[in-house]
Design a protein around this motif. Structure first.
Motif, PDB file in Angstrom:
ATOM      1  N   GLY A 141      19.911 -19.184  10.951  1.00  0.00           N
ATOM      2  CA  GLY A 141      18.694 -19.827  10.479  1.00  0.00           C
ATOM      3  C   GLY A 141      18.862 -20.335   9.056  1.00  0.00           C
ATOM      4  O   GLY A 141      19.943 -20.271   8.472  1.00  0.00           O
ATOM      5  N   VAL A 142      17.783 -20.831   8.507  1.00  0.00           N
ATOM      6  CA  VAL A 142      17.732 -21.301   7.122  1.00  0.00           C
ATOM      7  C   VAL A 142      16.554 -20.627   6.439  1.00  0.00           C
ATOM      8  O   VAL A 142      15.442 -20.633   6.978  1.00  0.00           O
ATOM      9  CB  VAL A 142      17.586 -22.832   7.041  1.00  0.00           C
ATOM     10  N   ALA A 143      16.788 -20.019   5.281  1.00  0.00           N
ATOM     11  CA  ALA A 143      15.728 -19.414   4.478  1.00  0.00           C
ATOM     12  C   ALA A 143      15.638 -20.190   3.170  1.00  0.00           C
ATOM     13  O   ALA A 143      16.625 -20.320   2.455  1.00  0.00           O
ATOM     14  CB  ALA A 143      16.030 -17.943   4.198  1.00  0.00           C
ATOM     15  N   SER A 144      14.442 -20.705   2.869  1.00  0.00           N
ATOM     16  CA  SER A 144      14.288 -21.562   1.694  1.00  0.00           C
ATOM     17  C   SER A 144      13.059 -21.166   0.893  1.00  0.00           C
ATOM     18  O   SER A 144      11.947 -21.130   1.423  1.00  0.00           O
ATOM     19  CB  SER A 144      14.163 -23.036   2.132  1.00  0.00           C
ATOM     20  N   TRP A 145      13.263 -20.884  -0.378  1.00  0.00           N
ATOM     21  CA  TRP A 145      12.145 -20.576  -1.272  1.00  0.00           C
ATOM     22  C   TRP A 145      11.368 -21.841  -1.618  1.00  0.00           C
ATOM     23  O   TRP A 145      10.156 -21.833  -1.741  1.00  0.00           O
ATOM     24  CB  TRP A 145      12.676 -19.914  -2.540  1.00  0.00           C
ATOM     25  N   ASN A 146      12.081 -22.949  -1.744  1.00  0.00           N
ATOM     26  CA  ASN A 146      11.455 -24.236  -2.050  1.00  0.00           C
ATOM     27  C   ASN A 146      12.075 -25.305  -1.171  1.00  0.00           C
ATOM     28  O   ASN A 146      13.102 -25.890  -1.514  1.00  0.00           O
ATOM     29  CB  ASN A 146      11.647 -24.608  -3.528  1.00  0.00           C
ATOM     30  N   ARG A 175       2.426 -28.448  -2.299  1.00  0.00           N
ATOM     31  CA  ARG A 175       3.691 -29.169  -2.145  1.00  0.00           C
ATOM     32  C   ARG A 175       4.653 -28.370  -1.267  1.00  0.00           C
ATOM     33  O   ARG A 175       5.310 -28.928  -0.381  1.00  0.00           O
ATOM     34  CB  ARG A 175       4.332 -29.421  -3.511  1.00  0.00           C
ATOM     35  N   THR A 176       4.738 -27.068  -1.522  1.00  0.00           N
ATOM     36  CA  THR A 176       5.648 -26.223  -0.745  1.00  0.00           C
ATOM     37  C   THR A 176       5.153 -26.072   0.692  1.00  0.00           C
ATOM     38  O   THR A 176       5.957 -26.098   1.637  1.00  0.00           O
ATOM     39  CB  THR A 176       5.786 -24.849  -1.410  1.00  0.00           C
TER      40      THR A 176
END
Length: 285
Positions: A141-146, A175-176
């Motif tokens: 997977g992909v984990a993204s804070w922003n 925005r996020t």
């Protein structure tokens, strides 16, 4: 012992990694835990294997790769060989194949323009897809804070993750929230494939939780505390199928499980998002 509930993931970001927390989570029916190669000063995998190796097969364990130990702290990299080696190392140290391995905050290495950013993201995703194919983990997977820097970089050549993890909750800006929705849509991910994280912004003791009452976002939040209501509402900000939440107290985890009985008011949630958007228009900085 409660039945397992896939909507809650025990996050270990700030955890002391105590065995009693893991046994308490299992007793409560929380059978998913999330860590990262860089948690606990890059020792999370080692400590988990040492103090709870016998428990790990009972969990759906997810971890993350992307940060690497470096002189003075940590460095971020999307270099394919380093990522693949990190997945191999995770499986070796943990003594089991992770349920999911996330590409950790790829936005930290996507600052070289759209063309180069698209290439870097695609190659990094392809590396985790390859590691999954080779049996080093169950899925990726992909984990993204922003996730904002990822917008516009995903096309037909970008491998599709099984899970996308993003910040969630009342402290996340519009925005996020909009970027998370856009990136999930670019990959064709439905709500069940999106996880939220950090629903309290790091602490339930922050002054903000004394100033707002999240129960207004629920259809009937009278029986829940403000903390419970904030947790329940986070499943809609953005829409996620599971939430990773950190704690060292099984009693706190039990309270959050009880919060799942609450029902979000979708109209109130949408009004809240509209207020955030209006505020951004008035104060764009």
């Amino acid at each position: 012992m409660r039945d397992a509930d896939p909507r809650i993931v025990l996050g270990l970001h700030r955890s002391r990694h105590e065995r009693r927390l893991l046994t308490g989570a299992l007793d409560l029916g929380v059978t998913a835990i999330d860590t990262s190669t860089n948690y606990l000063g890059f020792h999370s995998h080692e400590v988990l294997a040492r103090m709870a190796g016998d428990l790990l097969p009972k969990f759906r364990l997810s971890t993350k790769v992307g940060y690497f130990s470096a002189p003075g702290g940590a460095e971020h990299s999307l270099e394919p060989r380093r990522l693949y080696g990190a997945v191999e190392e995770a499986a070796r140290v943990l003594g089991c194949e992770p349920y999911v391995v996330f590409l950790h905050n790829p936005e930290h290495s996507l600052h070289e323009g759209p063309a180069r950013g698209r290439e870097s993201l695609t190659q990094a995703c392809a590396t985790l897809e390859e590691a999954t194919t080779h049996g080093l983990c169950g899925a990726w997977g992909v984990a993204s804070w922003n996730p904002s820097p990822m917008q516009g970089l995903i096309d037909a050549t970008t491998p599709r993750p099984s899970v996308f993890m993003v910040r969630a909750g009342l402290l996340v800006g519009i925005r996020t929230l909009d970027a998370a929705d856009a990136v999930a849509a670019s990959w064709g991910l439905d709500q069940s494939m999106v996880w939220g994280m950090s629903p309290f912004g790091g602490s339930t003791n922050a002054p903000v939780w004394d100033r707002i009452d999240p129960r207004v976002l629920l259809r009937d939040g009278a029986g829940l505390s403000r903390t419970q209501a904030a947790f329940r509402a986070a499943y809609e900000l953005p829409k996620v199928g599971a939430l990773a939440v950190g704690t060292d107290d099984p009693a706190h985890l039990s309270d959050l499980i009880d919060a799942l009985a609450g029902e979000n008011d979708e109209r109130a949630i949408q009004q809240y998002r509209n207020l955030l958007r209006d505020r951004l228009r008035r104060h764009p900085v």
